[in-house]
Design an enzyme around this catalytic site. Structure first.
Site, PDB file in Angstrom:
ATOM      1  N   ARG A  57      48.509  33.546  55.456  1.00 24.80           N
ATOM      2  CA  ARG A  57      48.191  33.252  54.063  1.00 24.80           C
ATOM      3  C   ARG A  57      49.410  33.300  53.148  1.00 24.80           C
ATOM      4  O   ARG A  57      49.649  32.374  52.367  1.00 24.80           O
ATOM      5  CB  ARG A  57      47.124  34.226  53.532  1.00 24.80           C
ATOM      6  CG  ARG A  57      45.693  33.747  53.711  1.00 24.80           C
ATOM      7  CD  ARG A  57      44.785  34.918  53.894  1.00 24.80           C
ATOM      8  NE  ARG A  57      45.164  35.668  55.071  1.00 24.80           N
ATOM      9  CZ  ARG A  57      44.772  35.346  56.302  1.00 24.80           C
ATOM     10  NH1 ARG A  57      43.982  34.325  56.487  1.00 24.80           N
ATOM     11  NH2 ARG A  57      45.179  36.045  57.333  1.00 24.80           N
ATOM     12  N   THR A  58      50.168  34.395  53.204  1.00 23.10           N
ATOM     13  CA  THR A  58      51.274  34.542  52.259  1.00 23.10           C
ATOM     14  C   THR A  58      52.316  33.451  52.458  1.00 23.10           C
ATOM     15  O   THR A  58      52.751  32.808  51.502  1.00 23.10           O
ATOM     16  CB  THR A  58      51.915  35.936  52.400  1.00 23.10           C
ATOM     17  OG1 THR A  58      50.918  36.933  52.183  1.00 23.10           O
ATOM     18  CG2 THR A  58      53.022  36.114  51.373  1.00 23.10           C
ATOM     19  N   ARG A 107      59.766  38.162  53.546  1.00 26.52           N
ATOM     20  CA  ARG A 107      58.975  39.270  54.085  1.00 26.52           C
ATOM     21  C   ARG A 107      59.775  39.910  55.216  1.00 26.52           C
ATOM     22  O   ARG A 107      60.364  39.218  56.038  1.00 26.52           O
ATOM     23  CB  ARG A 107      57.626  38.784  54.616  1.00 26.52           C
ATOM     24  CG  ARG A 107      56.855  39.868  55.387  1.00 26.52           C
ATOM     25  CD  ARG A 107      55.471  39.439  55.770  1.00 26.52           C
ATOM     26  NE  ARG A 107      54.594  39.417  54.604  1.00 26.52           N
ATOM     27  CZ  ARG A 107      53.267  39.221  54.679  1.00 26.52           C
ATOM     28  NH1 ARG A 107      52.687  39.035  55.848  1.00 26.52           N
ATOM     29  NH2 ARG A 107      52.541  39.196  53.579  1.00 26.52           N
ATOM     30  N   HIS A 135      53.919  44.678  47.877  1.00 29.34           N
ATOM     31  CA  HIS A 135      53.560  43.271  48.041  1.00 29.34           C
ATOM     32  C   HIS A 135      53.157  42.786  46.639  1.00 29.34           C
ATOM     33  O   HIS A 135      51.977  42.599  46.349  1.00 29.34           O
ATOM     34  CB  HIS A 135      52.401  43.144  49.023  1.00 29.34           C
ATOM     35  CG  HIS A 135      52.205  41.766  49.576  1.00 29.34           C
ATOM     36  ND1 HIS A 135      52.764  40.640  49.016  1.00 29.34           N
ATOM     37  CD2 HIS A 135      51.489  41.320  50.648  1.00 29.34           C
ATOM     38  CE1 HIS A 135      52.411  39.576  49.708  1.00 29.34           C
ATOM     39  NE2 HIS A 135      51.645  39.961  50.708  1.00 29.34           N
TER      40      HIS A 135
END
Length: 338
Positions: A57-58, A107, A135
Site C-alpha cells: 500500500r505505502t 522506508r 510512519h
C-alpha cells in the site's frame, strides 16, 4: 510548518493548523484521485521511491499519488537490489539518488535511518516508515479518515473515543497516530494489548500530559464497548527475534461480526492500517466484517492517495497550480461514475 522544500520525517513537525491545511489540500485532490480530472502539474518531476522493507500500500500509494499529479516514479525495492548491499553508506546513497530525484520517499527497517538519509539528501525526503519508530504519512491518512468518518456521523475530533488494539509496542502507525491525537481536546483513549506489547510509556505520557484520559487494558470486549473508533493492528512479526516468538501473541485480539454486534455501538468505525493478517491463526479482522458499512479499512487506504498527493503538492509548492494544469479525463473510469 513551512512545507515547500521541507522533509517530512516525524509527526512532531505538525501543529493542528498544519494538519488542517494538509486536509484542506487533500480534499481538493479528490477529483484527480477519482479520475474525474487529470492534472499534469508535476510533469517532468521524479519521485525516488526507496523501499528497503516489504510494502504494498505505502509504496504503490506514494507512486500513484505522484503519477496522478503528472510526475514520474523510479523505484528501489529491497537491499539486494541496491548498492547498500555492497556496503554503500546511507550518506553516499542519499547524495547520489537525490541528484536523480526531485523528492524521495524512503522506508527502512532501522529507527532513525530516514532522518540520517535526509540529512545528506539534496531534495526533500518523506519518511515512509523507519523501523518501529514512525510512519507520519500513515498517521495523517488515519487521522484524515477518522475525521471524515466521525464527521459523517455527526461527531468531531475533540472528545473522540478511540481504542487502539494489538502490537502497540512495535506498531509505528499507532506511535505516530497517538502523537497527532494529542493535538486535539478531551480524548478518551483505550490501549489494548498483551502486557509485553504495551504502548511505550513515552507515548502514553504524551497523551496524558495533553489532558487526555488513557486506559491501558489487556481485555478486548469491554474495551471496545464505548468507543467511536476501533483501530486494530497486526502483530509486527518482522520486529520479533523469531516467528515462534511472534506466534505467542498472534490471534489474541480477534474482531468478528458477532463480537462487534455484541459489544460495539452501532456506529463504531473499524480501522486498520493494513495489511490485516487473515491467516487462520491470526484473523484479526474477520472476513465476515467485509459487508459491515462501518468497516473503513478500504476507505482508509483510498484516503492515503489523497493525503500523499497533498503532501507532494505542498512540498513541491504547486498547490495553487494544480487546477490550472488540469483537463477532463478522456477514458472511462468506474470510480468517476459512481
Amino acid at each position: 510548518m513551512r512545507f515547500a522544500g521541507s522533509h517530512v520525517l516525524s509527526v512532531e513537525q505538525f501543529s493542528r493548523e498544519d494538519i488542517e491545511q494538509i486536509f484542506k489540500v487533500a480534499d481538493s485532490m479528490e477529483p484527480y484521485a477519482l479520475r474525474k480530472r487529470v492534472t499534469r502539474v508535476l510533469e517532468g518531476a521524479i519521485l525516488g521511491n526507496m523501499f528497503f522493507e516489504p510494502s504494498t500500500r505505502t509504496r504503490v500509494s506514494f507512486g500513484c499519488a505522484f503519477n496522478l499529479l503528472g510526475g514520474e516514479v523510479r523505484e528501489t525495492t529491497g537491499f539486494k537490489s541496491s548498492a547498500i548491499a555492497k556496503g554503500e553508506s546511507l550518506y553516499d546513497t542519499a547524495r547520489v539518488l537525490s541528484g536523480y530525484s526531485d523528492v524521495i520517499c524512503m522506508r527502512h527497517p532501522e529507527a532513525g535511518s530516514v532522518a540520517e538519509f535526509a540529512s545528506a539528501s539534496r531534495v526533500p525526503v518523506v519518511n515512509g516508515g523507519d523501523g518501529a519508530n514512525e510512519h507520519p504519512s500513515q498517521a495523517l491518512l488515519d487521522l484524515y479518515t477518522i475525521q471524515k468518518e466521525v464527521k459523517a456521523k455527526g461527531g468531531s475530533m475533540d472528545r473522540l473515543r478511540i481504542a487502539m488494539i494489538g502490537d502497540l509496542k512495535h506498531g509505528r502507525t499507532v506511535h505516530s497516530l497517538s502523537r497527532l491525537l494529542a493535538l486535539y481536546e478531551c480524548l478518551d483513549v483505550v490501549l489494548v494489548s498483551p502486557g509485553e506489547l504495551a504502548m511505550p510509556e513515552s507515548y502514553v505520557e504524551n497523551l496524558r500530559s495533553a489532558g487526555h484520559r488513557v486506559t491501558v487494558s489487556s481485555e478486548l470486549n469491554q474495551s471496545i464497548s464505548q468507543v467511536d473508533i476501533v483501530y486494530s493492528t497486526r502483530i509486527q512479526e518482522e520486529r520479533f527475534s523469531s516467528k515462534e516468538e511472534a506466534d505467542l501473541y498472534r490471534g489474541r485480539f480477534r474482531l468478528n461480526q458477532a463480537i462487534y454486534t455484541k459489544y460495539c455501538q452501532p456506529n463504531t468505525v473499524i480501522m486498520h492500517p493494513l495489511p490485516r493478517d487473515s491467516r487462520s491463526d491470526a484473523n484479526e479482522l474477520d472476513n465476515d466484517l467485509n459487508q459491515n458499512p462501518n468497516l473503513a479499512i478500504f476507505r482508509q487506504a483510498d484516503n492515503g492517495v489523497l493525503v500523499r498527493m497533498a503532501l507532494f503538492a505542498m512540498i513541491l509548492d504547486v498547490v495553487d497550480q494544480v487546477d490550472s494544469h488540469s483537463r477532463d479525463v478522456n477514458w472511462y473510469h468506474r470510480r468517476a461514475n459512481e
